[in-house]
Design a protein around this motif. Sequence first.
Motif, PDB file in Angstrom:
ATOM      1  N   VAL A 341      52.527  55.433  62.201  1.00 30.43           N
ATOM      2  CA  VAL A 341      51.255  54.728  62.053  1.00 30.43           C
ATOM      3  C   VAL A 341      50.833  54.804  60.592  1.00 30.43           C
ATOM      4  N   THR A 342      50.392  53.690  60.033  1.00 32.71           N
ATOM      5  CA  THR A 342      49.899  53.681  58.661  1.00 32.71           C
ATOM      6  C   THR A 342      48.499  53.090  58.625  1.00 32.71           C
ATOM      7  N   PHE A 343      47.741  53.508  57.613  1.00 28.97           N
ATOM      8  CA  PHE A 343      46.379  53.002  57.427  1.00 28.97           C
ATOM      9  C   PHE A 343      46.190  52.731  55.944  1.00 28.97           C
ATOM     10  N   ALA A 344      45.636  51.567  55.607  1.00 27.69           N
ATOM     11  CA  ALA A 344      45.495  51.183  54.206  1.00 27.69           C
ATOM     12  C   ALA A 344      44.189  50.433  53.992  1.00 27.69           C
ATOM     13  N   ALA A 345      43.737  50.441  52.745  1.00 24.92           N
ATOM     14  CA  ALA A 345      42.563  49.668  52.332  1.00 24.92           C
ATOM     15  C   ALA A 345      42.901  48.978  51.026  1.00 24.92           C
ATOM     16  N   SER A 346      42.490  47.736  50.876  1.00 21.04           N
ATOM     17  CA  SER A 346      42.800  47.014  49.644  1.00 21.04           C
ATOM     18  C   SER A 346      41.824  45.863  49.446  1.00 21.04           C
ATOM     19  N   TRP A 347      41.714  45.466  48.174  1.00 14.00           N
ATOM     20  CA  TRP A 347      40.908  44.293  47.820  1.00 14.00           C
ATOM     21  C   TRP A 347      41.781  43.054  47.864  1.00 14.00           C
ATOM     22  N   LEU A 348      41.194  41.940  48.275  1.00 14.28           N
ATOM     23  CA  LEU A 348      41.932  40.697  48.402  1.00 14.28           C
ATOM     24  C   LEU A 348      41.464  39.728  47.311  1.00 14.28           C
ATOM     25  N   GLU A 349      40.893  38.618  47.670  1.00  9.43           N
ATOM     26  CA  GLU A 349      40.456  37.618  46.702  1.00  9.43           C
ATOM     27  C   GLU A 349      39.119  38.004  46.078  1.00  9.43           C
ATOM     28  N   GLY A 350      38.964  37.667  44.792  1.00  3.53           N
ATOM     29  CA  GLY A 350      37.678  37.842  44.135  1.00  3.53           C
ATOM     30  C   GLY A 350      37.544  39.081  43.297  1.00  3.53           C
ATOM     31  N   ALA A 351      38.451  40.051  43.439  1.00  4.52           N
ATOM     32  CA  ALA A 351      38.430  41.271  42.628  1.00  4.52           C
ATOM     33  C   ALA A 351      39.733  41.322  41.836  1.00  4.52           C
ATOM     34  N   GLU A 352      39.625  41.304  40.503  1.00  2.00           N
ATOM     35  CA  GLU A 352      40.808  41.267  39.647  1.00  2.00           C
ATOM     36  C   GLU A 352      40.711  42.347  38.579  1.00  2.00           C
ATOM     37  N   ASP A 353      41.864  42.728  38.033  1.00  2.00           N
ATOM     38  CA  ASP A 353      41.895  43.761  36.996  1.00  2.00           C
ATOM     39  C   ASP A 353      41.572  43.120  35.646  1.00  2.00           C
ATOM     40  N   VAL A 354      40.277  42.906  35.412  1.00  2.00           N
ATOM     41  CA  VAL A 354      39.829  42.251  34.186  1.00  2.00           C
ATOM     42  C   VAL A 354      39.796  43.242  33.031  1.00  2.00           C
ATOM     43  N   VAL A 355      39.234  44.428  33.271  1.00  2.00           N
ATOM     44  CA  VAL A 355      39.152  45.465  32.244  1.00  2.00           C
ATOM     45  C   VAL A 355      40.413  46.312  32.368  1.00  2.00           C
ATOM     46  N   SER A 356      41.371  46.074  31.497  1.00  2.00           N
ATOM     47  CA  SER A 356      42.690  46.673  31.666  1.00  2.00           C
ATOM     48  C   SER A 356      42.898  47.951  30.872  1.00  2.00           C
ATOM     49  N   GLY A 357      41.850  48.470  30.216  1.00  2.00           N
ATOM     50  CA  GLY A 357      41.994  49.698  29.450  1.00  2.00           C
ATOM     51  C   GLY A 357      41.174  50.831  30.020  1.00  2.00           C
ATOM     52  N   GLY A 358      41.515  52.044  29.612  1.00  2.00           N
ATOM     53  CA  GLY A 358      40.751  53.213  30.028  1.00  2.00           C
ATOM     54  C   GLY A 358      40.870  53.504  31.503  1.00  2.00           C
ATOM     55  N   SER A 359      39.839  54.114  32.063  1.00  2.00           N
ATOM     56  CA  SER A 359      39.881  54.528  33.474  1.00  2.00           C
ATOM     57  C   SER A 359      39.860  53.356  34.425  1.00  2.00           C
ATOM     58  N   SER A 360      39.539  52.158  33.958  1.00  2.00           N
ATOM     59  CA  SER A 360      39.519  50.980  34.822  1.00  2.00           C
ATOM     60  C   SER A 360      40.859  50.263  34.870  1.00  2.00           C
ATOM     61  N   ALA A 361      41.840  50.729  34.098  1.00  2.00           N
ATOM     62  CA  ALA A 361      43.157  50.091  34.112  1.00  2.00           C
ATOM     63  C   ALA A 361      43.767  50.166  35.504  1.00  2.00           C
ATOM     64  N   GLY A 362      44.206  49.028  36.026  1.00  2.00           N
ATOM     65  CA  GLY A 362      44.819  48.987  37.347  1.00  2.00           C
ATOM     66  C   GLY A 362      43.837  48.978  38.500  1.00  2.00           C
ATOM     67  N   VAL A 363      42.534  49.052  38.201  1.00  2.00           N
ATOM     68  CA  VAL A 363      41.511  49.047  39.245  1.00  2.00           C
ATOM     69  C   VAL A 363      40.883  47.656  39.301  1.00  2.00           C
TER      70      VAL A 363
END
Length: 734
Positions: A341-363
Amino acid sequence: MRRRVILGLLGLAVGGCGRGEAPAVDQSAWAPAQAPRAAAGHDGGLERFVRAGVQERTVFEAGAEIRQLGFMLDGEDPWALRFRALWEDGTWSDWTEVEVTYSEGEMHVARALLAEPALRVEIDAGGGLREGHVELHERVVVDPGATLTRDLPRVVWAPSIAALAPAELVIGRDAWGAREPSKVCGSVVAPYRMSVHHTAAPSDDGGDAAARMRQMQAFHIDTNNWCDIGYHFVVSQGGEIYQGRSDERRPGAHVGGQNAGNVGVSFIGNFQEQEPGEAQLDAGARIMGWVEQTYDIPWERESVRGHREWPGQSTNCPGDNLLAQLDELMARADRPPEYDVTFAASWLEGAEDVVSGGSSAGVPDMFVGGVASAEFVMTNATALGLQGVTWGTSFGAEYLTARDHRVETDWPEGDRATWSLNDANDAEENPSPGELGADAGWVMYAFGEGESKRIWVEFEATRYSFGEADAGLKGWVGRIDGVYGEQDGWDDEVEQNRVAGGEPLRAEARVDVFARDAWLFEGPDAQDTEGWVACGGAESSVAGGVFRAPSGCVRAPEWTSLDADAWDTLVFEVWNTTGRAQIELEFGAGAARTSALVTVGASEREQLLVLPMSELDAWAGEIDALTLRTSAASGFEVGAIWAQRSDTQETSTPRVEYAGQTPAPLRDMGRVDGGDGGGGNGGGGGGGEGSPEGEPITTQGCACATPGAPSRLPVAPAWAALVCFGVFVARRRR
């Protein structure tokens, strides 16, 4: 000729349902069908005479006389069922209706009680049945005046009558709608053996295993004269385990002459013809293992048998195909399976990695006012079903507002792509669309083999969060019956975990919410500049909530959007410890740029610089470009930037208070040639970019240009030298 009498043929319907009128039968033209004769006692007495709507057999005879018929029926019109009996003198009775004792949807129970022995019976299904089974008895085994199952009270759960088997393992009698027997079923005897059965009839769940349980209970009471359903436990084809008799320590009615101390576990299906599925086998192994461990039953084939393996039995039960699995059932019960059994959470449309530096990189990133969707997904990759699944979810409601949600399944495709609404979407226990709060519990019901379910949620970003708190999503599995739980919250310890790997079933999906018109530089990483950069690519960083650009020139991120018609003031929290200096503010939209100057005094502490932007003619509409230059020797140091409105004292982010200081005088320098003036959002010079020798230098309160180089920061007028800004001492953060 003696008068033939047939008793108990009342033709009753249940709960006010009307009885279908029987079609006329032309007895003179009718002749007994030449069909195989069925012997009583086959598979416990039940013999099929209708399969898939086609009548297979019409003539039945027993090895001895026949006095009672019991019917298990599926279809729309059981009241059209007729039979006639061949008496011992060779004459036939008239065609007669059966007595329908229980009816629910397309599941029915009926009987016929004969006043004298018959050699044969002939049945006409009447065309209204999909499946039909009959059981023949040599004597009338029921009391015609006894209360029928349909008239018995429903079981109401109470500790004194609750099943001994745990609720996380079995579906209790109150949950499946059992009727309360009118008499106690035997004395308590410690179980010491176990029997495995198949129901034969019914041969499937009928789309509602709980209704099947009610039908079987009615058949066992109304036609067999048993005090209750005969089995202790019943395993559905979908993998649910139902409590049969209310106490497995009391004898059942499942193995003639061998019921004492014998726990009966029956599998819905006809396993003389069908193969049991993995979900059903695993569920059967679970309840068998529980019985073994609870009552210390010897785990050997002498103590655990199929129905027909006990002495004195004449039956195919539990069918060749299930009997062949009995050793495997015992092995599974002895070594419980691990569940995939697996459980996951993720963002779909509308949330993008705009700020690609620092602690927000990849978020994934959102902006205040933006809308994005997310999902929580659980996948059952185990080769069996899961029951009683619950979830919990949590999100930062201070920063995000849930606008809509739905519960979906990918059944039957199992591809995590073909989503459709699931029954859990309408569960009363679950939040209604538009009413999802920060924390919620969810009833997710059962998961089939390979099935995924998800909660899809649409969020609006309502508050700038970066650097203050995690505005993301958290979800967890609260419970899976017999497999996992209880987990009451994100950090709660799990009491039981049979999931492969043993890790808790929880997941989070981070998101950073930024503002387009406010920046506080409170991220934990040195590169958390929130999109602001030093002109010309010079090094810049954040430390202690202060953005530093040694070049003395910085520009706002490309997503900047200031509504000049809504905000009449800009506020800068700045540092200047090297003497009085000037700041050039360049702003505009598209290619148009306007410049203004302000003077700031020296201070050992941060200063709030309140700029009355509405005094400038160019401050109108949307401002999407902002560049700052300073003549301060230490370069640019700023702790916060935001907009505010003087009449309502609102700010562009609720994270700061309205700055009520006296506005600083602004000097309008007019339109800047060259579009971005060489240092706007589109790139360009200024502040150490290309020609540092052209920058003004502040010395002893006087801004002077290097000889021979033109200055864009002219010497401040005499009145400006008297102004000291930002005597405000402490940062005004909420």
